[in-house]
Design an enzyme around this catalytic site. Structure first.
Site, PDB file in Angstrom:
ATOM      1  N   LYS A  19      43.950  42.890  51.317  1.00 47.32           N
ATOM      2  CA  LYS A  19      43.882  44.191  50.994  1.00 47.32           C
ATOM      3  C   LYS A  19      43.225  45.013  52.191  1.00 47.32           C
ATOM      4  CE  LYS A  19      42.730  43.738  46.858  1.00 47.32           C
ATOM      5  NZ  LYS A  19      42.794  42.372  46.598  1.00 47.32           N
TER       6      LYS A  19
ATOM      7  N   ARG B 164      29.595  52.712  25.191  1.00 44.33           N
ATOM      8  CA  ARG B 164      28.977  53.878  25.271  1.00 44.33           C
ATOM      9  C   ARG B 164      27.408  54.127  25.364  1.00 44.33           C
ATOM     10  NH1 ARG B 164      32.423  56.221  20.238  1.00 44.33           N
ATOM     11  NH2 ARG B 164      31.771  54.201  19.565  1.00 44.33           N
TER      12      ARG B 164
ATOM     13  N   GLN C 211      40.293  43.170  43.711  1.00 47.30           N
ATOM     14  CA  GLN C 211      40.817  42.113  42.779  1.00 47.30           C
ATOM     15  C   GLN C 211      42.373  41.779  42.862  1.00 47.30           C
ATOM     16  OE1 GLN C 211      38.330  43.794  40.621  1.00 47.30           O
ATOM     17  NE2 GLN C 211      36.763  42.753  42.038  1.00 47.30           N
TER      18      GLN C 211
ATOM     19  N   ARG D 292      32.518  30.958  47.905  1.00 46.54           N
ATOM     20  CA  ARG D 292      33.088  29.878  47.256  1.00 46.54           C
ATOM     21  C   ARG D 292      34.518  29.406  47.643  1.00 46.54           C
ATOM     22  NH1 ARG D 292      32.957  31.326  40.999  1.00 46.54           N
ATOM     23  NH2 ARG D 292      33.832  33.269  41.814  1.00 46.54           N
TER      24      ARG D 292
ATOM     25  N   GLY E  79      35.469  41.821  47.809  1.00 46.87           N
ATOM     26  CA  GLY E  79      34.894  41.634  49.373  1.00 46.87           C
ATOM     27  C   GLY E  79      36.012  41.852  49.991  1.00 46.87           C
ATOM     28  N   HIS E  80      36.027  42.966  50.544  1.00 48.25           N
ATOM     29  CA  HIS E  80      37.277  43.195  51.705  1.00 48.25           C
ATOM     30  C   HIS E  80      36.925  43.109  53.026  1.00 48.25           C
ATOM     31  CE1 HIS E  80      39.313  46.135  48.633  1.00 48.25           C
ATOM     32  NE2 HIS E  80      39.164  45.007  48.171  1.00 48.25           N
ATOM     33  N   THR E  81      37.595  42.181  53.793  1.00 44.67           N
ATOM     34  CA  THR E  81      37.035  41.696  55.135  1.00 44.67           C
ATOM     35  C   THR E  81      37.743  42.567  56.129  1.00 44.67           C
ATOM     36  OG1 THR E  81      36.577  39.470  54.170  1.00 44.67           O
ATOM     37  CG2 THR E  81      36.778  39.747  56.425  1.00 44.67           C
TER      38      THR E  81
ATOM     39  N   ASP F  90      42.096  38.593  46.873  1.00 43.78           N
ATOM     40  CA  ASP F  90      42.224  37.875  48.131  1.00 43.78           C
ATOM     41  C   ASP F  90      43.549  37.749  48.837  1.00 43.78           C
ATOM     42  OD1 ASP F  90      39.414  37.085  47.617  1.00 43.78           O
ATOM     43  OD2 ASP F  90      40.262  35.578  46.248  1.00 43.78           O
TER      44      ASP F  90
ATOM     45  N   ASN G 297      31.968  42.546  42.909  1.00 47.09           N
ATOM     46  CA  ASN G 297      32.499  41.325  43.070  1.00 47.09           C
ATOM     47  C   ASN G 297      33.843  41.423  44.196  1.00 47.09           C
ATOM     48  OD1 ASN G 297      33.893  43.282  41.614  1.00 47.09           O
ATOM     49  ND2 ASN G 297      34.497  41.775  39.873  1.00 47.09           N
TER      50      ASN G 297
ATOM     51  N   THR H 208      39.300  39.825  35.290  1.00 50.69           N
ATOM     52  CA  THR H 208      37.905  40.836  35.717  1.00 50.69           C
ATOM     53  C   THR H 208      37.949  41.628  34.491  1.00 50.69           C
ATOM     54  OG1 THR H 208      37.079  41.816  37.479  1.00 50.69           O
ATOM     55  CG2 THR H 208      39.523  42.359  37.020  1.00 50.69           C
TER      56      THR H 208
ATOM     57  N   THR I 256      31.628  36.155  39.220  1.00 52.46           N
ATOM     58  CA  THR I 256      30.827  36.039  40.531  1.00 52.46           C
ATOM     59  C   THR I 256      29.500  36.282  40.219  1.00 52.46           C
ATOM     60  OG1 THR I 256      31.390  38.463  40.448  1.00 52.46           O
ATOM     61  CG2 THR I 256      32.695  36.912  41.888  1.00 52.46           C
TER      62      THR I 256
END
Length: 329
Positions: free
Chosen positions: A16, A143, A224, A303, A40-42, A13, A38, A239, A129
């Site tokens: 990026k 695998r 992330q 969140r 979220g690039h705004t 967050d 998971n 993550t 998430t």
């Protein structure tokens, strides 16, 4: 030509997507190398906010080719929703986007396993998430997972059922009620798989390396943040992928010698979503003020993000392990 890497130096967050949009005109290719829905690039254009989860942030520029690399875990349902949300903007998505056939496939039971695992942990939960990311990477390492290229196989449905059967055994061991939710999700999943087949599915490692040989400038876009890296982050509250610069090599199929600049992004303060240590956290009115002014709410989940002061020792650490050459605050 070498590939430049853009990544976050905190717990994600850091902004990026915004920075990718600013520097994208300098590049001909933008490639995602890890993570999944998971992230979220705004990005904001003409007063309209767009949140991208799996599609690289260069997608709004017609002269940039976007690549979803092999290190990404792809949810076909989320992918179709993303594509549909972009349709009003007349983007040439079939030509400007390619997806690695080696990218891992998130199936409906991965999400159910995620929820069952978090429920079983109780107060010790990771703060997932619940997008099925961890279980998908787990299957990849074991695998037994499915990959995007498998949807082109006449045996895809058979392979899918085999994987679901192994997941169901685990869900029943968790005593998790899954049947109704799975029945609802499967129809949507197979519709989304059919939708995904119409896109450019490729061996993207060839495309990336050939583009470099042709002198094209490529930006590897991380998701992330470095403090969520599965090895070097605040384990186990991390993550499930390698979020550092090194992850771009395995997540896109490039040699370390082909890495150029490493652009590290951080905020003037820190935020974190989910559980885990946060030494500079402000659980008071100052933290609340930072959250309000910075609009610190998850782009993917909505969140509230935990907020606190900038943590300089951890920033020095992530600069070191990533070999950062440029800092962006």
């Amino acid at each position: 030509m070498k590939i430049d890497i853009l990544l976050g130096l905190q717990w994600g967050d850091e902004g990026k997507g915004k920075i990718v949009d600013v520097i994208a005109p300098e590049y001909q290719v933008v490639a995602r190398f890890q993570g999944g829905p998971n992230a979220g690039h705004t990005l904001e254009f003409d007063g309209i906010k767009h949140v991208l989860h799996q599609i690289p942030s260069g997608i709004f520029r017609s002269n940039i080719h976007n690549v979803i690399g092999n290190g990404v875990v792809l949810d076909p349902i989320v992918f179709r929703k993303e594509i549909k949300s972009l349709e009003p903007y007349n983007l040439d998505l079939k030509n400007n986007l390619s997806i690695s056939k080696k990218a891992s496939l998130i199936i409906p039971t991965h999400r159910l396993l995620d929820a069952a695992s978090e429920q079983a942990k109780g107060a010790a939960k990771i703060g997932s998430t619940l997008r099925g990311i961890g279980p998908t990477y787990k299957d990849k390492i074991a695998r037994q997972g499915l990959r995007v290229g498998d949807i082109l196989s006449p045996r895809f449905e058979e392979k899918y059922k085999e994987l679901v059967a192994s997941h169901v055994a685990t869900l029943e061991a968790f005593n998790y009620a899954y049947k109704e939710e799975l029945a609802q999700a499967e129809g949507e999943f197979f519709d989304a798989v059919a939708f995904l087949r119409d896109f450019n599915l490729s061996d993207s490692e060839y495309y990336i390396n050939e583009a470099l040989d042709q002198g094209k400038r490529i930006l590897a876009e991380g998701a992330q943040g470095s403090l969520l890296d599965v090895d070097f982050g605040s384990y186990p509250f991390v993550t499930s992928s390698t979020t550092m610069a090194a992850g771009s090599c395995t997540g896109l199929g490039i040699a370390p010698s082909r890495v150029g600049e490493v652009l590290g992004i951080f905020k003037a303060y820190c935020t974190r979503v989910g559980s885990g240590p946060f030494p500079t956290e402000l659980d008071d009115e100052v933290g609340e003020r930072i959250r309000t002014i910075g609009r610190e709410f998850g782009a993917t989940t909505g969140r509230k993000r935990r907020c606190g002061w900038l943590d300089l020792p951890s920033l020095r650490y992530t600069i070191m392990i990533n070999g950062v050459t440029q800092l962006i605050m």
